[in-house]
Design an enzyme around this catalytic site. Structure first.
Site, short mmCIF file in Angstrom:
data_model
loop_
_atom_site.label_atom_id
_atom_site.label_comp_id
_atom_site.label_asym_id
_atom_site.label_seq_id
_atom_site.Cartn_x
_atom_site.Cartn_y
_atom_site.Cartn_z
N SER A 154 0.85 -1.20 0.00
CA SER A 154 0.00 0.00 0.00
C SER A 154 0.88 1.24 0.00
O SER A 154 2.02 1.20 0.46
CB SER A 154 -0.89 0.00 1.25
OG SER A 154 -1.54 1.26 1.40
N TYR A 188 -2.67 -0.80 10.52
CA TYR A 188 -2.69 -1.13 9.10
C TYR A 188 -1.40 -0.67 8.40
O TYR A 188 -0.74 -1.44 7.69
CB TYR A 188 -3.90 -0.49 8.43
CG TYR A 188 -4.00 -0.73 6.95
CD1 TYR A 188 -4.51 -1.92 6.44
CD2 TYR A 188 -3.58 0.24 6.03
CE1 TYR A 188 -4.60 -2.15 5.08
CE2 TYR A 188 -3.66 0.03 4.67
CZ TYR A 188 -4.18 -1.16 4.19
OH TYR A 188 -4.26 -1.38 2.84
#
Length: 678
Positions: free
Chosen positions: A555, A568
């Protein structure tokens, strides 16, 4: 609109092709003769409809038929230059074609066009080939069928064989068909129904004779220690050997595999005569064109260790290659095509089963089906006589036939990922599903791995049948579950080439609201899960020795410090560094490890749909429905990132163009300056 004669032919073909007792996949051909109006002259013209080259009876369509003018085809007899130049006649078939479209005429067209019967079937039933490969097949043909079926000594398919069968029918008006030595059967009739009835009578009569007169143990007694392992044990051993065997079978070119542990195979491998019969090889041309002239048989008992089995398989593979090279050298002429590879297409492991190989999964599966046919043929022939296949010299004349080479050259260029086996986690929805879809479209075999088995199987079914994709359950945070999923991949497709660590989840919370449970859950799925998948897959990749690709869907958050996202983003940073570490460690094995850093992908995302989207929208003060556009507006390109954009990046990273790239992270974020890699 389909001509009535052609429609009846297609229906007959489907019925015959639906039963493997009648013929094998893509084996045999059928034909019908009839009259149609010539659109040029307006006069009736006699035509031959015949299954074309490369088709399958069970799935035959009108486009799979070749349509020829009978008057022109029969006139070829007048220009036939003789058996030494009979191959030239195949090119002449094109000058007999009627109309547009249709399939290319096959080498067996002469058999159908020259025989004076309205309907002709040429089939490869196990029972018929058993008689055809028996040492005293000619005597047996008379004994079993009387004068209704005539023996034809082995002759390579072609124009001369068509002439021979036509002459046999003329001289034997009472006959309904022939047994073709070493090959199969041909039957005929005045109507489509009669031809089908005659074909089935020959097949069923041959089988009845084998059942009533054949010995009970044609393969001899069982060898001590070679009996089938219990199912769970043999499948575990098969999975442990699969990657090694695929690597051996792919020395010359990458192959996809298929595993079979049917009773037919296991019983044969347990028998005392299996080594002797396997060495004789197959006989029917349709068989050995797909299985090579003989298989590779492991000569160790069923309980041999994995280490011992691997070592012996490696030795046997070198011997197999030397034997195949000797076979080629012994029979090749100055104008023979180049050797097509010396690796086995069938590998037999006593107690475990059969591994078969091909350029794609369907070809690999069909190769295995053909070797099962060959076992049935050997059983039948040995039960009433002695199995006597055609000679290696005759096998070579077909395997390296110029016409067979021309057929191979006509095959379409393979797609970029054909022959590659991909394992994609979290692939039942969102980014993972888009990746699986793209890879399948590019020719890969795909394993859709997901926590939800039902969803994984449904997503796989959307990609195609089990030759294209399968769905498996995979809790990536559980080591045993991951290994089971990798084992399922090895058993389904023979190996693994491409791994995509995509499974993920997220909880959008600030530091003080993030619990230890929140932290552990996200790290278990993405950091630990990626590690477990990479570890299990790398073992198989290394054993194969064929290189491979591992892709991490990380990501932009692995480098971008966004708000309320500690767990996350930290686990994505962990994934990003795994890419670098594994690229260094696995590079010596030809395994490339790369990563992709998407921006927030809202559309189709399971993560966003499960509450992450609402949380992120609240964090940024926008409506959830506008979140995708919000992400787009803050990028340089002002364009939303969708799952297909990430799939495109996976395709490029794992394709041939970036074969020298490893340790790279590719941003797929429409340009987020704060996430630029430095």
């Amino acid at each position: 609109m389909t001509n009535e004669t052609a429609a009846a032919l297609i229906a007959r073909s489907h019925r015959l092709g639906a039963d493997p007792a009648n013929t094998n996949y893509a084996g045999g051909n059928t034909s019908a003769k009839g009259t149609e109006t010539d659109p040029v002259t307006g006069e009736p013209v006699e035509l031959l409809w015949v299954k074309g080259s490369g088709g399958d009876l069970g799935t035959l369509t009108e486009s799979g038929l070749a349509v020829l003018r009978l008057d022109r085809f029969r006139s070829l007899v007048n220009v036939y230059p003789g058996v030494d130049r009979e191959d030239e006649m195949v090119a002449a078939f094109d000058y007999c074609l009627h109309g547009k479209g249709g399939a290319a005429p096959s080498i067996d067209t002469a058999m159908h066009g020259l025989v004076d019967a309205a309907h002709v079937d040429h089939l490869h039933p196990d029972s018929g080939i058993a008689i055809a490969t028996a040492a005293d097949g000619e005597r047996l043909t008379g004994e079993i069928f009387g004068d209704r079926v005539v023996w034809v000594p082995w002759r390579r398919p072609g124009f001369q064989l068509g002439l021979d069968i036509a002459e046999i029918k003329r001289q034997n008006p009472q006959a309904i068909g022939t047994i073709l030595g070493g090959h199969g059967i041909t039957a005929w009739g005045d109507t489509s129904e009669e031809a089908e009835r005659n074909s089935l009578w020959i097949i069923e009569t041959a089988q009845r004779h084998l059942d009533e007169h054949g010995s009970a143990a044609p393969f001899g007694a069982s060898r001590e220690g070679f009996a089938a392992l219990p199912e769970a044990e043999r499948r575990t051993k098969a999975a442990a050997l699969a990657a090694t065997i695929r690597g051996l079978a792919s020395r010359d070119k990458p192959m996809v595999g298929h595993y079979t542990d049917s009773d037919v195979v296991l019983d044969f491998l347990a028998s005392e005569r299996a080594p002797e019969l396997a060495e004789l090889g197959t006989s029917c041309p349709d068989h050995f064109l797909r299985t090579k002239v003989k298989p590779m048989l492991l000569d160790l008992p069923a309980d041999a260790s994995i280490e011992a089995s691997v070592a012996r398989l490696t030795e046997l593979h070198e011997q197999y290659r030397a034997d195949y090279q000797a076979y080629y050298d012994a029979h090749a002429t100055a104008d023979s095509p180049a050797i097509r590879g010396a690796d086995p297409l069938i590998v037999l492991v006593p107690g475990v089963g059969m591994f078969s190989y091909g350029a794609n999964k369907q070809t690999a599966r069909v190769a295995g089906e053909f070797y099962v046919n060959a076992i049935n043929v050997m059983r039948g022939a040995e039960s009433i006589s002695t199995y006597a296949p055609i000679s290696d010299a005759e096998k070579f004349r077909i395997e390296y036939w110029a016409l067979e080479e021309a057929k191979l050259q006509r095959m379409p260029k393979p797609k970029t990922h054909q022959g590659r086996i991909a394992f994609v986690t979290g692939a039942a929805s969102g980014i993972g599903k888009a990746i699986a879809t793209r890879l399948a479209a590019e020719g890969a075999c795909v394993v859709v791995a997901d926590l939800d088995l039902e969803k994984a199987q449904a997503a796989a079914a959307e990609l195609g049948n089990a030759d294209v994709a399968i769905g498996v359950a995979a809790n990536v945070a559980d080591a045993d579950g991951v290994q089971a999923a990798i084992d399922a991949t090895l058993l389904a497709f023979g190996g693994i080439d491409l791994v995509v660590n995509n499974a993920g989840l997220s909880l959008s919370k600030p530091l003080l609201e993030t619990t230890e449970k929140d932290w552990d859950l996200q790290h278990d799925v993405m950091a630990k899960g990626s590690f477990l998948v990479a570890k299990a897959a790398a073992k198989a990749l290394i054993e194969q020795g064929m290189g491979g690709d591992v892709i991490y869907i990380s990501s932009k958050n692995s480098v971008f410090a966004g708000p309320n996202n500690i767990a996350y983003s930290a686990t994505k940073a962990d994934q990003a560094h795994q890419v670098r570490l594994l690229a260094v460690e696995l590079g010596e094995h030809g395994i490339r490890v790369n990563g992709i850093n998407p921006d927030g992908v809202v559309r189709g995302s399971g993560i966003f749909a499960s509450g992450w989207g609402a949380n992120r929208a609240a964090t940024y003060g926008v409506d959830e429905k506008d979140l995708g556009q919000f992400y787009a507006n803050r990028t340089i390109l002002k364009r939303e990132v969708v799952p297909e954009n990430v799939a495109d990046a996976v395709y490029v990273l794992t394709g041939p163009e970036l074969s020298r790239t490893t340790g790279l992270h590719i941003p797929v974020d429409s340009g987020v300056a704060a996430a630029f890699l430095r």
